[in-house]
Each structure stands twice: as C-alpha cells, then as structure tokens.
Design an enzyme around this catalytic site. Structure first.
Site, PDB file in Angstrom:
ATOM      1  N   ARG A  26     -13.911 -13.273  15.531  1.00 57.89           N
ATOM      2  CA  ARG A  26     -13.099 -13.052  14.323  1.00 57.89           C
ATOM      3  C   ARG A  26     -14.009 -12.803  13.128  1.00 57.89           C
ATOM      4  O   ARG A  26     -13.678 -12.060  12.219  1.00 57.89           O
ATOM      5  CB  ARG A  26     -12.149 -14.228  14.054  1.00 57.89           C
ATOM      6  CG  ARG A  26     -11.452 -14.113  12.685  1.00 57.89           C
ATOM      7  CD  ARG A  26     -10.179 -14.949  12.568  1.00 57.89           C
ATOM      8  NE  ARG A  26     -10.311 -16.274  13.111  1.00 57.89           N
ATOM      9  CZ  ARG A  26     -10.973 -17.268  12.519  1.00 57.89           C
ATOM     10  NH1 ARG A  26     -11.549 -17.104  11.358  1.00 57.89           N
ATOM     11  NH2 ARG A  26     -11.057 -18.441  13.106  1.00 57.89           N
ATOM     12  N   TYR A  65       4.346   4.253   0.196  1.00 54.65           N
ATOM     13  CA  TYR A  65       4.756   3.942   1.576  1.00 54.65           C
ATOM     14  C   TYR A  65       5.695   2.725   1.580  1.00 54.65           C
ATOM     15  O   TYR A  65       5.413   1.718   0.903  1.00 54.65           O
ATOM     16  CB  TYR A  65       3.497   3.665   2.409  1.00 54.65           C
ATOM     17  CG  TYR A  65       3.792   3.307   3.836  1.00 54.65           C
ATOM     18  CD1 TYR A  65       4.228   4.273   4.736  1.00 54.65           C
ATOM     19  CD2 TYR A  65       3.663   2.002   4.285  1.00 54.65           C
ATOM     20  CE1 TYR A  65       4.519   3.944   6.051  1.00 54.65           C
ATOM     21  CE2 TYR A  65       3.960   1.671   5.602  1.00 54.65           C
ATOM     22  CZ  TYR A  65       4.383   2.647   6.474  1.00 54.65           C
ATOM     23  OH  TYR A  65       4.671   2.316   7.774  1.00 54.65           O
ATOM     24  N   ASP A  74      -4.804   4.680  -0.931  1.00 58.96           N
ATOM     25  CA  ASP A  74      -4.370   4.785   0.461  1.00 58.96           C
ATOM     26  C   ASP A  74      -4.588   6.250   0.854  1.00 58.96           C
ATOM     27  O   ASP A  74      -3.871   7.141   0.402  1.00 58.96           O
ATOM     28  CB  ASP A  74      -2.892   4.380   0.561  1.00 58.96           C
ATOM     29  CG  ASP A  74      -2.366   4.449   1.990  1.00 58.96           C
ATOM     30  OD1 ASP A  74      -2.920   5.211   2.793  1.00 58.96           O
ATOM     31  OD2 ASP A  74      -1.375   3.755   2.283  1.00 58.96           O
ATOM     32  N   LYS A 124      -2.788   6.474  12.200  1.00 59.32           N
ATOM     33  CA  LYS A 124      -2.473   7.876  11.983  1.00 59.32           C
ATOM     34  C   LYS A 124      -3.676   8.750  12.399  1.00 59.32           C
ATOM     35  O   LYS A 124      -4.000   8.774  13.565  1.00 59.32           O
ATOM     36  CB  LYS A 124      -2.054   8.085  10.524  1.00 59.32           C
ATOM     37  CG  LYS A 124      -1.055   7.010  10.019  1.00 59.32           C
ATOM     38  CD  LYS A 124       0.294   7.018  10.721  1.00 59.32           C
ATOM     39  CE  LYS A 124       1.133   5.768  10.452  1.00 59.32           C
ATOM     40  NZ  LYS A 124       1.383   5.447   9.059  1.00 59.32           N
TER      41      LYS A 124
HETATM   42  C1  LIG Z   1       1.665   4.215   8.324  1.00 55.85           C
HETATM   43  C2  LIG Z   1       1.198   4.014   6.925  1.00 55.85           C
HETATM   44  C3  LIG Z   1       0.845   2.745   6.438  1.00 55.85           C
HETATM   45  C4  LIG Z   1       0.984   1.488   7.266  1.00 55.85           C
HETATM   46  O1  LIG Z   1       0.141   1.490   8.346  1.00 55.85           O
HETATM   47  P1  LIG Z   1       0.431   0.715   9.737  1.00 55.85           P
HETATM   48  O2  LIG Z   1      -0.747   1.044  10.559  1.00 55.85           O
HETATM   49  O3  LIG Z   1       1.734   1.237  10.264  1.00 55.85           O
HETATM   50  O4  LIG Z   1       0.530  -0.737   9.371  1.00 55.85           O
HETATM   51  C5  LIG Z   1       0.373   2.658   5.152  1.00 55.85           C
HETATM   52  N1  LIG Z   1       0.268   3.743   4.358  1.00 55.85           N
HETATM   53  C6  LIG Z   1       0.615   4.970   4.782  1.00 55.85           C
HETATM   54  C7  LIG Z   1       0.478   6.132   3.860  1.00 55.85           C
HETATM   55  C8  LIG Z   1       1.094   5.154   6.071  1.00 55.85           C
HETATM   56  O5  LIG Z   1       1.459   6.371   6.487  1.00 55.85           O
END
Ligand SMILES: *Cc1c(COP(=O)(O)O)cnc(C)c1O
Length: 378
Positions: free
Chosen positions: A46, A98, A170, A195
């Site tokens: 961890r 998001y 982000d 993603k």
């Molecule tokens: C999918 C997404 C998230 C969240 O990510 P997870 O891996 O599903 O927890 C945050 N920001 C954006 C822009 C996203 O597309």
C-alpha cells in the site's frame, strides 16, 4: 526522449538488470526487510510497490511532470487529492463538471465543511468573480462533457496565481498526447485512467501528476492514508496500454474528423459539438493549448424517436457509457450520464433528449461511417 519513445522505454532502467527490464509484474504485498532498523523503498505494497511505481513514473513522464500517482479509479484520485484541504475551504469548479466530481463535492465533501461554487468555465470573469477569501483551488475539466466547451487553462492559471490558489485539471478527455496542463502552468493534473490510459474498456484506475515536491508529499500521504490505490496487476496492464497511447489517440482523432465530416452534411443531423468546430467559441483556445479536438463529440438529431432508433440500430458502435477505449461508444447524456439534473436544467444547458454523445474508437473509419449512415436511415 520524445513521447512515443518514453511511452515504450520510459521505465526501462539499467539498474533493474536484464531480468527486470520493464515488462515484469510484481504482485507481492510484503517485501522482506533486508536490515534491522533500516527503511527500504518496498516494505508493504500500500505504501509502495514496484509495478505501481513503474506506472506512476511513466504517467509522470508523459504528463511532463516530476511525480506520478496511481489510484483505484478516477474518483479515487479526485477524492484522495481533496483530502489535502480542510473544513471551511472553498473551491471553484465548472457547472458542467463530470457528474462524479459534482457528486463528491455536493453530497460528500459538503458534509465535511468544504464549500464549492460551480460556474461557467468558458468565462474567466465568472471564475474570478467566484473567488472568496477562503478559496483554495480552481478545478478545471476541459473540454467539457457532453457539449465540449473549452476552458482557457493558461487564463485560469493566471487567475489562480494572482489569488494564490491551486489549479487542478482533469485531463481525462484529452490524454497527455493532446494536452499537458503542467506545461501550461497547472499544479495538479489528474486522470480517469479507465479512459484513454487504459484504452481497452477493461481497467478501472486513476492517476495524478505534479511537479511541486510539497504537493507530491501531500498526495503520497493521501495514498498511504486512504489506500485507494491501483493494483499491481492493473498497473502492469496500464503500462502495456500506454505503449500504444499515442497511436490510439491519433487514430481515434482521425476517425472523429471523418465522422464529423459525414455527419455535418447529413440531413437528419442538426448540430455537432466539437472543441475545434468553427462555431465552438473556444476553438482558438483549444488550438493553442491542445493538439486537436480529441475523439469525443456530440450531435443532435431532429427528434427523440430518431435518437432512439439510431441507438437501437447501430451494429458496430456500442450503445454504452465511457470513452477513450478502442471501441466506439455512443451514449445518450440526458437519460444515462446527466440523470441527477432536472429536465428543465438539462434542456437549458443543451443536454436535450435529441443529443447523442460519441466516443470514437480505432475501428476502420469507413465501417463507422457506414454504421452511422444505416442507423440514421432507419
Ligand atoms: C470517467 C471520468 C472520471 C471518473 O473516473 P472513474 O475512473 O470512472 O472513477 C472523472 N473525470 C472524467 C472527465 C471522466 O470521464
């Protein structure tokens, strides 16, 4: 080294020796202590583990940063990063952030005394006007979902610096191939690695990258304290995926431009939304801060029945949420991803029943065009 070379050779270091040159996975959770009373890099996984360390190093290199961090999901990255703040702190975020980020601020962190203001991030004046004496950070997600509005990252950074705030970006939609916010002055960049970084719709993971050592110390503390970490196995899959990141992102973007050309002249299509579309007011900003518009776009059709039959008749593209994978996914924001908002608010924001969002994959572009053509004809 340049991007593709780093993506492939970035974690191959001579010290590791030939038997451990960079394709290995280490699943151990504990590492025998070599010497009594002497701290070692790997003791308990961890805190730090070899395969996660490689993933963190690679994502840092690709984002032009010094310190990388792996998390169990994009939301785990966002949650863990926000634990560096305290009750009474205030944050400025985008109105069209998001949904999960909106939820964690509004339904979870608010209970712990965090304050947030959600503003139209295409307007720097509105961002600056939302700043209060207790504001600590501006949280940017650009381009936005599902209407692909663009936020001026350099502009936000200038405001943040003037008011001594952190800029958190982000960068999920662009990936480090197209946009590197740390190079534009941001303090923290984060990803849903589910993603583009993962890229195959089979890993849930998150990442963050910073340059500043003081921020790195706080995020390391959050990783160890919260433990919302990416596993060794997923770190290894991510390392494998990131070797083809640039190829995938560029192919998906090229497919997107072809699909947009086709849709723009289609009689059933009303409007397309894309960061570098001529009628996107952020076009010039997008071109100055990113290498293209990416592979997510939205479009409207003339009726909800048309949208429904489009989803039902696709044969190649899948009707599914998410983005950034090799498969083309189409989704209906109004009924699937933006369900927490009341209907009038959705319509006012442009998230109508006739809006379709597309996350383009890396299939053959002509197969995608033929698929969209036949599904729109039904
Ligand atoms: C999918 C997404 C998230 C969240 O990510 P997870 O891996 O599903 O927890 C945050 N920001 C954006 C822009 C996203 O597309």
């Amino acid at each position: 080294m340049r991007f593709e070379t780093k993506a492939i050779h970035g974690v191959r270091t001579p010290e590791k020796g030939v038997e451990n040159w960079g394709n290995t996975i280490n699943l151990a959770t504990t590492f025998p202590i070599k010497e009594y009373n002497v701290m070692q890099e790997f003791e308990y996984s961890r805190v730090m583990s070899p395969t996660r360390k490689d993933f963190e190093s690679l994502v840092a290199q690709l984002e032009s940063g010094k310190h990388g961090f792996g998390f169990a999901s994009g939301m785990a990255a966002i949650t863990s990063i926000f634990t560096m703040f305290k009750a009474g702190d205030h944050f400025v975020l985008g109105l069209d952030i998001y949904g999960g980020t909106f939820r964690i601020m509004n339904d979870v962190f608010r209970q712990f005394g965090f304050e947030s203001t959600f503003v139209d991030m295409t307007d720097l004046g509105k961002i600056e006007a939302a700043i209060r004496p207790n504001t600590k950070a501006i949280f940017v997600e650009t381009p936005s979902n599902p209407l692909l509005d663009v936020t001026d990252i350099r502009g936000v950074v200038a405001i943040a610096k003037k008011h001594e705030l952190l800029t958190i970006v982000d960068n999920t939609f662009m990936s480090p191939v197209l946009q590197r916010p740390l190079e534009l002055g941001a303090d923290i960049v984060l990803h849903s690695a589910t993603k583009f970084l993962g890229g195959h719709n089979d890993i849930v993971a998150g990442a963050a990258v910073v340059n500043r050592d003081d921020l790195a110390e706080k995020i390391t503390f959050a990783q160890v304290a919260m433990g919302a970490l990416v596993s060794a196995f997923d770190s290894w899959l991510l390392l494998r995926s990131m070797k083809t990141l640039k190829l995938r992102v560029e192919k998906a973007q090229a497919n997107t431009l072809k699909l947009l050309d086709f849709l723009r002249s289609h009689p059933e299509v009303e409007k397309v939304y894309y960061p570098t579309a001529p009628d996107n007011k952020g076009k010039t900003i997008q071109e100055s801060q990113a290498e293209g518009g990416g592979s997510v776009f939205s479009f409207t059709v003339k009726s909800e029945e048309k949208a429904k039959s489009f989803f039902e008749n696709l044969k190649v593209a899948l009707f599914a949420v998410s983005l950034g994978g090799v498969e083309t996914l189409v989704t209906h924001p109004s009924s699937l991803t933006h369900t927490e908002f009341p209907e009038e608010e959705k319509v006012a924001r442009g998230v109508t029943r006739t809006l379709i969002r597309v996350a383009v994959g890396i299939e053959d572009a002509d197969d995608l065009i033929e698929d969209f053509k036949q599904a729109l004809a039904k």
